[in-house]
Structure formats: C-alpha cells, structure tokens
Design an enzyme around this catalytic site. Structure first.
Site, PDB file in Angstrom:
ATOM      1  N   HIS A 187     -40.159 101.818 -56.541  1.00 38.14           N
ATOM      2  CA  HIS A 187     -39.302 102.954 -56.199  1.00 38.14           C
ATOM      3  C   HIS A 187     -39.500 104.119 -57.157  1.00 38.14           C
ATOM      4  CE1 HIS A 187     -36.775 101.268 -52.982  1.00 38.14           C
ATOM      5  NE2 HIS A 187     -36.987 100.103 -53.580  1.00 38.14           N
ATOM      6  N   THR A 214     -47.994  95.148 -65.444  1.00 34.49           N
ATOM      7  CA  THR A 214     -47.705  96.465 -64.882  1.00 34.49           C
ATOM      8  C   THR A 214     -48.880  97.437 -64.940  1.00 34.49           C
ATOM      9  OG1 THR A 214     -46.896  97.303 -67.009  1.00 34.49           O
ATOM     10  CG2 THR A 214     -45.284  96.237 -65.569  1.00 34.49           C
TER      11      THR A 214
END
Length: 228
Positions: free
Chosen positions: A156, A208
């Site tokens: 998001h 990540t």
C-alpha cells in the site's frame, strides 16, 4: 517394489526407503499416491496444459483451471487452493511439490487483475505457504522451503497524510527468487523483494529489498549476514 515405483514416478534415482518404516504406513501411503494420481488425471482434462503424471490430494480447489499449467510429477497437497485468475496464470514446472494447505492467490482485487505465479522445476514448499501474487511471483528451480512462508507481491502507498491510506493505491513490483535457494520457515517476502541464486534465508526473516547471489540473509528487515 515400492522403492522402484517411487523412483520411476518421481524421478528419484537414488531413493531408498528407511527399513524401519512400518509396512502398514507404506500401504496407506501407496493408496494415497494412487488416489492422488487418479484425481490428477481427472483434473488434467480441465487444465490449460499438464504433464501425464500429476498428483492432487483431497480437498484441493482449482479456480480458473484453464490458466493453470502443470509439468510432470507435480504434487499438490490436500486443502490447497490455486486461484489462477490473472494475466499470466499459474505455472508449476516439472517435479514441483506443494505441501498441505498452500494458497496460491493471484488477484487481490476485482479492479485490477493480478500478474501470475511461475515456479521452476524441482522446487518444493512445505505446509501453510501463502502466495499473494497480484504483482507477480517468479521462483527459480531447485528451491527448498520450510513451513509458514508468505509472499505479498503488493504493497500500500501511504505517503500522503491528507488522504486515507486505502485511497492511495498500491504498488505491484513483484517478487523474484533465484535458483538453488533454501528458504527457512516463517520467512516473509514483501513487494519488490529480489533474491539471487544460491541464497540461504534464515527463519522468520522479512525480505524487502534486492540481494545478490550466494549470500546468507536474515533479520527484520533482512540484511546480508555473510557470503556463502
């Protein structure tokens, strides 16, 4: 006899049964493989493309079957779900094994179709793996993985504090894993994560970013711990 059958079915030339395994267990296992093979042969009629030997255990759900492409000796554990509604579908190469309760979900929203999942040959994932593949997931060959691993190829956007986070959209960078990797139990991959060939990822790491070949990765967020 069972050793010979397993070697032929799964292409494991050096496979040997442990002599201490009870015969009653081997009989149940044989029936399990036979039933899985029969289910696989039935489902072959409805898939986009598949090999001649696929094994599908009980209570497996296959959605958008024409967009599912399976190679030879693919095994799908019971209670697994493959929802292949996507632009590229779900491709599992030869000898891919998915443990029980694996979920391969490509499209997270009806507003934007997902990309797809591609898993290379001789790769296996243990129980309770979640593949959220809206941005696409590519996994190489000869990858071994533990339980409770999660892939989230969507994230998001939240930079604008004047807007609700849910109204700021999402990213779809995708996730890529190279060949010959070992993924420990509980690892989480987030959108944009890329891991090179020959990497070892420690249990419960949160990946990540981009990592080069042949490194050991661990931590939250994950970082390079050492070279192999």
């Amino acid at each position: 006899m069972l050793e010979k059958i397993i070697r032929k079915l799964f292409g494991k030339k050096d496979f040997h049964l442990d002599k201490s395994i009870p015969k009653s267990y081997l009989v149940r296992l044989s029936f399990k493989y036979i039933l899985s093979l029969l289910r696989g042969n039935w489902n072959r009629l409805f898939l986009g493309k598949s090999g001649y030997r696929i094994f599908i255990e009980s209570r497996v759900r296959l959605i958008a079957r024409k967009q599912i492409f399976l190679g030879e000796n693919v095994r799908i554990g019971k209670k697994s779900v493959i929802n292949a509604i996507s632009s590229d579908g779900v491709v599992l190469a030869d000898n891919v094994k998915l443990g029980e309760n694996n979920q391969l979900l490509v499209t997270g929203s009806l507003q934007s179709i997902g990309k797809g999942i591609r898993i290379g040959k001789n790769t296996s994932f243990s129980e309770n793996t979640f593949f959220g593949a809206a941005g696409g997931i590519e996994i190489g060959s000869d990858v071994i993985a533990g339980q409770n691993i999660r892939f989230h190829a969507e994230n998001h956007v939240f930079a604008d504090t004047s807007k609700l986070i849910r109204n700021q959209g999402v990213t779809h960078k995708g996730i890529k894993i190279g060949n010959d990797c070992w993924i420990g139990s509980g690892v989480v991959f987030l959108d944009g994560a890329t891991v090179g060939d020959g990497c070892v990822i420690a249990a419960n790491a949160v990946v990540t970013k981009v990592f080069s070949d042949n490194v050991v990765i661990g931590g939250i967020p994950a970082k390079t711990l050492k070279k192999r």
